[in-house]
Design a protein around this motif. Structure first.
Motif, mmCIF file in Angstrom:
data_model
loop_
_atom_site.group_PDB
_atom_site.id
_atom_site.type_symbol
_atom_site.label_atom_id
_atom_site.label_comp_id
_atom_site.label_asym_id
_atom_site.label_seq_id
_atom_site.Cartn_x
_atom_site.Cartn_y
_atom_site.Cartn_z
ATOM 1 N N MET A 1 0.895 -1.759 -0.264
ATOM 2 C CA MET A 1 -0.427 -0.001 0.219
ATOM 3 C C MET A 1 0.747 1.094 0.226
ATOM 4 O O MET A 1 1.627 1.416 0.519
ATOM 5 N N SER A 2 0.303 2.644 -0.632
ATOM 6 C CA SER A 2 1.289 3.072 -0.556
ATOM 7 C C SER A 2 1.104 4.105 0.328
ATOM 8 O O SER A 2 0.595 4.271 1.188
ATOM 9 N N ILE A 3 2.382 5.133 0.297
ATOM 10 C CA ILE A 3 2.196 6.194 2.040
ATOM 11 C C ILE A 3 1.069 6.766 1.340
ATOM 12 O O ILE A 3 0.566 7.360 2.988
ATOM 13 N N GLU A 4 0.609 7.596 1.204
ATOM 14 C CA GLU A 4 -0.370 8.296 0.543
ATOM 15 C C GLU A 4 -2.116 7.233 0.698
ATOM 16 O O GLU A 4 -2.510 8.306 1.816
ATOM 17 N N SER A 5 -2.112 6.603 0.645
ATOM 18 C CA SER A 5 -2.910 5.542 0.609
ATOM 19 C C SER A 5 -2.944 5.563 2.182
ATOM 20 O O SER A 5 -4.734 5.833 2.494
ATOM 21 N N ARG A 6 -2.393 4.855 3.228
ATOM 22 C CA ARG A 6 -2.254 4.129 4.145
ATOM 23 C C ARG A 6 -2.482 5.956 4.929
ATOM 24 O O ARG A 6 -3.657 6.097 5.849
ATOM 25 N N LEU A 7 -1.891 7.245 4.595
ATOM 26 C CA LEU A 7 -2.530 8.117 5.391
ATOM 27 C C LEU A 7 -3.857 8.420 5.270
ATOM 28 O O LEU A 7 -4.668 9.108 5.859
ATOM 29 N N ALA A 8 -4.066 8.652 3.909
ATOM 30 C CA ALA A 8 -5.982 8.958 3.769
ATOM 31 C C ALA A 8 -6.691 8.264 3.963
ATOM 32 O O ALA A 8 -7.639 8.457 5.251
ATOM 33 N N GLU A 9 -6.861 6.607 4.158
ATOM 34 C CA GLU A 9 -6.756 5.573 5.495
ATOM 35 C C GLU A 9 -7.139 5.996 6.864
ATOM 36 O O GLU A 9 -8.033 5.694 7.629
ATOM 37 N N LEU A 10 -5.601 6.513 7.167
ATOM 38 C CA LEU A 10 -5.902 7.153 8.356
ATOM 39 C C LEU A 10 -6.836 8.408 8.324
ATOM 40 O O LEU A 10 -6.624 9.387 9.800
ATOM 41 N N GLY A 11 -7.032 9.304 7.954
ATOM 42 C CA GLY A 11 -7.570 10.158 6.921
ATOM 43 C C GLY A 11 -6.677 11.368 7.800
ATOM 44 O O GLY A 11 -7.019 12.358 7.817
ATOM 45 N N VAL A 12 -5.785 11.289 7.429
ATOM 46 C CA VAL A 12 -5.431 12.349 6.678
ATOM 47 C C VAL A 12 -4.510 12.934 5.524
ATOM 48 O O VAL A 12 -4.183 11.750 4.369
ATOM 49 N N ILE A 13 -4.280 14.147 5.340
ATOM 50 C CA ILE A 13 -4.202 14.866 3.333
ATOM 51 C C ILE A 13 -2.534 15.559 4.459
ATOM 52 O O ILE A 13 -3.202 16.730 5.066
ATOM 53 N N LEU A 14 -1.542 15.246 3.661
ATOM 54 C CA LEU A 14 -0.420 16.437 3.806
ATOM 55 C C LEU A 14 -1.101 17.683 3.644
ATOM 56 O O LEU A 14 -1.271 17.769 2.368
ATOM 57 N N PRO A 15 -0.635 18.203 4.807
ATOM 58 C CA PRO A 15 -1.007 20.134 4.254
ATOM 59 C C PRO A 15 0.168 20.694 2.906
ATOM 60 O O PRO A 15 1.449 19.705 3.420
ATOM 61 N N ASP A 16 0.030 22.127 2.831
ATOM 62 C CA ASP A 16 1.512 21.970 2.003
ATOM 63 C C ASP A 16 2.560 22.152 3.248
ATOM 64 O O ASP A 16 2.855 22.621 4.752
ATOM 65 N N ALA A 17 3.947 21.923 2.949
ATOM 66 C CA ALA A 17 4.767 21.990 3.943
ATOM 67 C C ALA A 17 5.040 23.391 4.615
ATOM 68 O O ALA A 17 5.020 24.326 4.163
ATOM 69 N N PRO A 18 5.089 23.534 6.050
ATOM 70 C CA PRO A 18 5.136 24.794 6.677
ATOM 71 C C PRO A 18 6.242 25.098 6.815
ATOM 72 O O PRO A 18 7.590 25.348 6.057
ATOM 73 N N ALA A 19 5.752 26.865 5.733
ATOM 74 C CA ALA A 19 7.355 27.448 5.533
ATOM 75 C C ALA A 19 7.941 28.368 7.095
ATOM 76 O O ALA A 19 7.912 27.814 7.532
ATOM 77 N N PRO A 20 9.286 28.241 6.634
ATOM 78 C CA PRO A 20 10.682 28.117 7.910
ATOM 79 C C PRO A 20 10.560 30.140 8.277
ATOM 80 O O PRO A 20 9.415 30.683 7.921
ATOM 81 N N ALA A 21 9.993 30.153 9.599
ATOM 82 C CA ALA A 21 10.343 31.197 10.477
ATOM 83 C C ALA A 21 11.003 31.944 10.490
ATOM 84 O O ALA A 21 10.923 32.673 11.327
ATOM 85 N N ALA A 22 12.316 31.727 10.346
ATOM 86 C CA ALA A 22 13.937 31.993 10.160
ATOM 87 C C ALA A 22 14.538 31.788 9.236
ATOM 88 O O ALA A 22 13.967 31.967 8.137
ATOM 89 N N ASN A 23 16.224 32.386 9.693
ATOM 90 C CA ASN A 23 16.277 32.294 8.370
ATOM 91 C C ASN A 23 17.152 31.282 8.294
ATOM 92 O O ASN A 23 18.149 30.633 9.013
ATOM 93 N N TYR A 24 16.659 30.158 7.891
ATOM 94 C CA TYR A 24 17.052 28.614 8.037
ATOM 95 C C TYR A 24 15.527 28.733 6.750
ATOM 96 O O TYR A 24 15.215 28.541 6.345
ATOM 97 N N VAL A 25 17.174 27.299 6.252
ATOM 98 C CA VAL A 25 15.904 26.239 5.675
ATOM 99 C C VAL A 25 14.799 24.704 5.912
ATOM 100 O O VAL A 25 15.248 24.193 6.727
ATOM 101 N N PRO A 26 14.047 24.242 6.077
ATOM 102 C CA PRO A 26 12.714 24.006 5.920
ATOM 103 C C PRO A 26 13.900 22.283 6.408
ATOM 104 O O PRO A 26 13.389 21.679 6.917
ATOM 105 N N TRP A 27 14.350 21.554 5.577
ATOM 106 C CA TRP A 27 15.266 20.652 5.369
ATOM 107 C C TRP A 27 16.358 20.300 4.182
ATOM 108 O O TRP A 27 16.443 21.664 3.268
ATOM 109 N N VAL A 28 17.285 19.692 4.959
ATOM 110 C CA VAL A 28 18.619 19.733 3.835
ATOM 111 C C VAL A 28 18.482 17.765 3.051
ATOM 112 O O VAL A 28 18.108 17.604 4.659
#
Length: 152
Positions: A1-28
């Motif tokens: 089962m795909s991750i997206e399908s499993r999340l949907a089964e759990l009632g979760v739709i991923l939101p847009d990734a939150p923007a950083p609140a300061a001078n850093y990047v959200p991921w590397v």
């Protein structure tokens, strides 16, 4: 089962990734590892605030940690160019709990994130982790969690 399908089964739709609140990047991304900056407890209504051991109990803290896990996965999806199926596994989580000096259930709080990762990802969600107390967190939030993820 795909991750997206499993999340949907759990009632979760991923939101847009939150923007950083300061001078850093959200991921590397480096090689096959994705380092995701700390995600604070928030939902559609705003920040989930409180101090564990004062005005919030461990169950409410675990719910706040689950909210962090959803933001972490949203960042992973962004770090995988929109394809969360590239997630190989959760490697490590580090959870910070806004708590009083007497509060000792930080691991129970961070279980809200850990349990959700396993529920959503199965064995891919099993990880190492740390759960530590913090005297305060940004914006008065209850929980902040950062993570390291293996991707393809």
């Amino acid at each position: 089962m795909s991750i997206e399908s499993r999340l949907a089964e759990l009632g979760v739709i991923l939101p847009d990734a939150p923007a950083p609140a300061a001078n850093y990047v959200p991921w590397v991304r480096t090689g096959n590892l994705l380092f995701v900056s700390g995600q604070i407890s928030a939902n559609a209504d705003g920040f989930i605030t409180g101090k564990l051991g004062a005005d919030m109990d461990a169950d409410a803290g675990a719910a706040a940690a689950k909210a962090c896990s959803i933001s972490l996965l949203a960042q992973v999806k962004a770090g995988c160019d929109g394809d969360i199926e590239r997630l190989v596994r959760v490697v490590k989580l580090v959870g910070f709990v806004n708590s009083t000096p007497e509060f000792g259930d930080q691991p129970k709080v961070i279980n809200g994130c850990s349990d959700f990762m396993v529920d959503a990802l199965g064995d891919k969600g099993r990880h190492s982790r740390s759960a530590v107390s913090a005297a305060s967190l940004p914006f008065g939030v209850a929980v902040e969690i950062e993570g390291i993820f293996e991707i393809s």
